[in-house]
Motif scaffolding. Structure first.
Motif, PDB file in Angstrom:
ATOM      1  N   TYR A  51     113.939 112.968  47.669  1.00 21.04           N
ATOM      2  CA  TYR A  51     113.133 112.662  48.858  1.00 21.04           C
ATOM      3  C   TYR A  51     112.212 111.458  48.699  1.00 21.04           C
ATOM      4  CZ  TYR A  51     114.610 117.052  50.967  1.00 21.04           C
ATOM      5  OH  TYR A  51     115.365 118.059  51.518  1.00 21.04           O
ATOM      6  N   ARG A  52     112.242 110.793  47.549  1.00 23.07           N
ATOM      7  CA  ARG A  52     111.286 109.699  47.334  1.00 23.07           C
ATOM      8  C   ARG A  52     111.492 108.537  48.299  1.00 23.07           C
ATOM      9  NH1 ARG A  52     113.123 106.413  41.886  1.00 23.07           N
ATOM     10  NH2 ARG A  52     115.344 106.255  42.366  1.00 23.07           N
ATOM     11  N   ASN A  53     112.742 108.294  48.721  1.00 21.02           N
ATOM     12  CA  ASN A  53     113.012 107.184  49.640  1.00 21.02           C
ATOM     13  C   ASN A  53     113.310 107.654  51.062  1.00 21.02           C
ATOM     14  OD1 ASN A  53     112.746 105.168  47.627  1.00 21.02           O
ATOM     15  ND2 ASN A  53     114.837 105.596  46.905  1.00 21.02           N
ATOM     16  N   LYS A  54     113.112 108.952  51.300  1.00 19.87           N
ATOM     17  CA  LYS A  54     113.352 109.472  52.639  1.00 19.87           C
ATOM     18  C   LYS A  54     112.208 109.093  53.560  1.00 19.87           C
ATOM     19  CE  LYS A  54     117.108 112.005  51.763  1.00 19.87           C
ATOM     20  NZ  LYS A  54     118.399 111.861  52.446  1.00 19.87           N
ATOM     21  N   LYS A  55     112.535 108.866  54.819  1.00 21.40           N
ATOM     22  CA  LYS A  55     111.510 108.574  55.807  1.00 21.40           C
ATOM     23  C   LYS A  55     110.868 109.884  56.236  1.00 21.40           C
ATOM     24  CE  LYS A  55     110.744 106.187  60.184  1.00 21.40           C
ATOM     25  NZ  LYS A  55     111.383 105.451  61.304  1.00 21.40           N
TER      26      LYS A  55
END
Length: 268
Positions: free
Chosen positions: A214-218
């Motif tokens: 989830y680190r690059n999820k919006k």
């Protein structure tokens, strides 16, 4: 009985490394309490994680005193007990009346009542190694409950698609901590130290996996209720209201992100 178990070098190595990592984890909340000191307010933080960490350290101290060659468990949990006590003192100084009363109930029920009950039952009903085994299982049960607490944070990350609630570095050190104390328990053949850290390692690995996913999820669009939960609106210099017609005009308004209160780890 030797002061340190140097006859088993792996036990000594993992014990020293476990002390170092746990020392850093115990000091992790220092920036939080510095902000509490500067703000002269607990800023909505809860006392439960610190009371729980104190309870855990005191239980492991009790177990270590019943176990031979457990100096490395005593050292870190003695340090942890002192540090957590200091955190709680600062909390009580700057907490509101309501928060102070709530914290007092937690400490009275868990750190005084429950701890005294465990001590009394194990001291008067059990002898020798049986007492150490019973206390060991109590420590295992309590540590598993503490290690399971990050599941709440994992669920929040999945729900909001935001990793702001779960710093990667903290998850990494929790994993490292579990590895060190598992190694100590494994080579010392201490089931009560090794067992809870298996669960701690697995949960910490799940945290890091969730972070990577989830680190690059919006992040999902926040509604007003979530915004209120994520920010602190601090009003400084508001005049007191006299009667009913006096307007409230703040001289300064600052909006700050809500600080993350991560659960404190069980050391062993």
């Amino acid at each position: 009985m030797a002061l340190f178990d140097i006859d088993h070098p792996w036990v000594f190595t993992f014990g020293i490394l476990g002390n170092v990592v746990s020392f850093l984890l115990f000091l992790a909340p220092v920036p939080t309490f510095r902000k509490i000191y500067e703000a002269k307010s607990t800023m909505g933080f809860d006392s439960l994680p610190y009371a729980t960490a104190l309870m855990s350290s005191m239980l492991w101290l009790y177990y270590a005193m019943l176990t031979p060659d457990a100096v490395l468990i005593i050292t870190i949990n003695l340090f942890g007990s002192i540090v957590e006590t200091a955190y709680l003192i600062v909390f009580f100084i700057y907490a509101s009346k309501k928060a102070r009363a709530h914290a007092g109930k937690i400490l009275g029920a868990m750190n005084v009542g429950l701890l005294f009950l465990i001590f009394a039952v194990t001291f008067f009903m059990f002898k020798g190694q049986t007492r150490a085994k019973v206390v060991g299982w109590v420590c295992v049960a309590f540590s598993i409950c503490v290690f399971a607490s990050p599941l709440i944070i994992i669920a929040k990350v999945v729900r909001t698609r935001s990793v702001e609630y779960m710093p990667f570095l903290l998850s990494f050190f929790l994993t490292l901590n579990a590895v060190m104390w598992f190694g100590y328990g494994l080579f010392k053949k201490d089931l009560y130290v090794a067992l809870p850290n298996v669960g701690g390692f697995c949960l910490s690995m799940i945290q890091m996996l969730v972070y990577l996913i989830y680190r690059n999820k919006k992040p999902l669009k926040k509604d007003m209720e979530k915004i209120i939960n994520l920010v602190n609106i601090k009003v400084v210099g508001t005049p007191e209201i006299q009667g009913t017609a006096a307007p409230v005009v703040p001289s300064e308004i600052t909006v700050e992100p809500r600080h993350i209160q991560a659960p404190l780890p069980a050391v062993v």
